[in-house]
Design an enzyme around this catalytic site. Structure first.
Site, PDB file in Angstrom:
ATOM      1  N   ASN A   1       9.900 -30.720  15.005  1.00 55.66           N
ATOM      2  CA  ASN A   1       9.036 -30.370  13.692  1.00 55.66           C
ATOM      3  C   ASN A   1       9.982 -29.737  12.833  1.00 55.66           C
ATOM      4  O   ASN A   1       9.008 -29.429  11.933  1.00 55.66           O
ATOM      5  CB  ASN A   1       7.925 -30.596  14.065  1.00 55.66           C
TER       6      ASN A   1
ATOM      7  N   TRP B   1      -0.573 -25.673  14.568  1.00 55.85           N
ATOM      8  CA  TRP B   1      -0.610 -26.176  15.780  1.00 55.85           C
ATOM      9  C   TRP B   1       0.057 -27.140  16.243  1.00 55.85           C
ATOM     10  O   TRP B   1       0.274 -27.871  17.521  1.00 55.85           O
ATOM     11  CB  TRP B   1      -1.957 -27.352  14.788  1.00 55.85           C
ATOM     12  N   ASP B   2       1.317 -27.419  15.629  1.00 60.91           N
ATOM     13  CA  ASP B   2       2.745 -28.857  16.491  1.00 60.91           C
ATOM     14  C   ASP B   2       3.737 -28.371  16.336  1.00 60.91           C
ATOM     15  O   ASP B   2       4.789 -28.820  15.825  1.00 60.91           O
ATOM     16  CB  ASP B   2       1.547 -30.011  15.474  1.00 60.91           C
ATOM     17  N   LEU B   3       3.812 -26.701  15.934  1.00 60.62           N
ATOM     18  CA  LEU B   3       4.924 -26.184  15.594  1.00 60.62           C
ATOM     19  C   LEU B   3       6.033 -26.293  16.936  1.00 60.62           C
ATOM     20  O   LEU B   3       6.548 -25.333  17.563  1.00 60.62           O
ATOM     21  CB  LEU B   3       5.511 -24.891  14.715  1.00 60.62           C
ATOM     22  N   HIS B   4       7.119 -27.752  17.284  1.00 61.24           N
ATOM     23  CA  HIS B   4       7.237 -28.395  18.054  1.00 61.24           C
ATOM     24  C   HIS B   4       8.868 -28.361  17.561  1.00 61.24           C
ATOM     25  O   HIS B   4       9.174 -28.227  16.263  1.00 61.24           O
ATOM     26  CB  HIS B   4       7.495 -28.911  19.543  1.00 61.24           C
TER      27      HIS B   4
END
Ligand code: ADP
Ligand code: MG
Length: 293
Positions: free
Chosen positions: A191, A185-188
């Site tokens: 991260n 959900w937040d794999l930028h």
């Protein structure tokens, strides 16, 4: 997220941090080993365990967003993601395998290289079925579709309204097949940190059960300056999208559809914060991909 930290409850949590850190240093027999880091919500302290192993102590307030981070890390068990060494559900405090805090995919100058690495990790992480009990894309998407008509009326620009309506329509069509994989959900880029067991490892998941096609957005709208610098935003967005769908092995139409779902989600959050326009990057991504849906 910042709002939470600046609420009275958030302030109290921050005021209590030194005591909390001290408590876990004692309880888990850790020695501080360098300056602390913080992201949006967490404080991360480099430490050593009693046997000398480097580790990282992550303190963050327990809420809907953070409480399932250990569930994801446990499921992946080190495969493509940081190892969880210990966890206290009472306070959300985690002891993590130490990675290189000074080297993330945001520091890899070649964008294509960074995105290829990130996509390879995404493919591995989202190949696993999610355990029962997590938040689901089915619920989240259903709610978004319900909230969309009212949100559309808050937008001041006809082009924005048209795009949001289109996104909601596409998501409504996808609702019967929301997927069941473990999403990050937040794999930028920030991260994903450099490691030793594996060259790159994911941190900071916000686990969600759903279709991997919903997990592309963070890598599309981060490092945005580089998209703008190409001089052709639509083309640069599609280039990232093509690379990711190719490496992760996702059907393009579906991936475009669920990415419009992320646009819808981001716009709903912005509208909740009082915005009346779709932000530049969200509009550009929606506009670049709607032709594929
Ligand atoms: N396992 C780790 N080893 C070393 N540094 C870490 C580790 N996990 C996080 N960090 C550092 O702390 C920062 C914030 O951690 P993160 O888990 O991304 O929390 P947030 O939710 O606040 O973004 C990271 O950007 C990185 O600099
Ligand atoms: Mg982070």
């Amino acid at each position: 997220m910042h709002e939470k930290l600046f609420s009275d409850q958030g302030r109290a949590w921050i005021a209590d941090l030194p005591r909390l850190a001290e408590e876990y240093l004692l309880r888990w027999d850790l020695t501080p080993d360098g300056p602390s880091r913080h992201g949006w919500v967490g404080l991360v302290l480099p430490v050593r365990r009693s046997d000398g192993t480097p580790a990282a102590l992550k303190l963050q307030p327990v809420d809907e967003e953070t409480e399932t981070e250990p569930v994801g890390l446990r499921l992946w068990n080190g495969r493509g993601a940081v190892h969880l060494l210990d966890h206290d559900p009472a306070t959300g405090t985690m002891l993590l395998e130490r990675l290189d805090a000074d080297r993330s995919l945001a520091d890899v100058p070649d964008e294509t290289e960074a995105l290829t690495i990130l996509s390879g990790l995404l493919a591995r992480l989202t190949a696993m079925p999610a355990p029962a009990g997590l938040r689901t894309l089915a619920d989240i998407a259903g709610r978004m579709v319900q909230d969309a008509p009212e949100a559309v009326t808050r937008l001041s620009d006809p082009g924005d309204r048209d795009l949001l309506r289109h996104c909601a329509g596409v998501v409504a069509d996808l609702l019967p097949e929301p997927g069941d994989r473990m999403l990050h959900w937040d794999l930028h880029y920030e991260n994903v940190l450099a490691g030793e067991r594996e060259p790159w490892l994911a941190i900071d998941p916000k686990p969600l059960a759903g279709d991997p096609c919903f997990d592309l957005m963070p890598a599309l709208d981060n490092r945005w300056e580089e998209i703008v610098a190409t001089g052709d935003v639509a083309r640069a967005v599609r280039r990232r999208f093509d690379l990711m769908t190719e490496v992760v092995g996702l059907p393009r139409q579906r991936a475009a559809g669920w990415t419009l779902g992320r646009v819808l989600q981001n716009v709903l959050w912005d509208i909740e914060d009082g915005e009346t326009r779709i932000s530049g990057p969200q509009f550009a991504i929606g506009d670049a991909l709607r032709g594929l849906t």
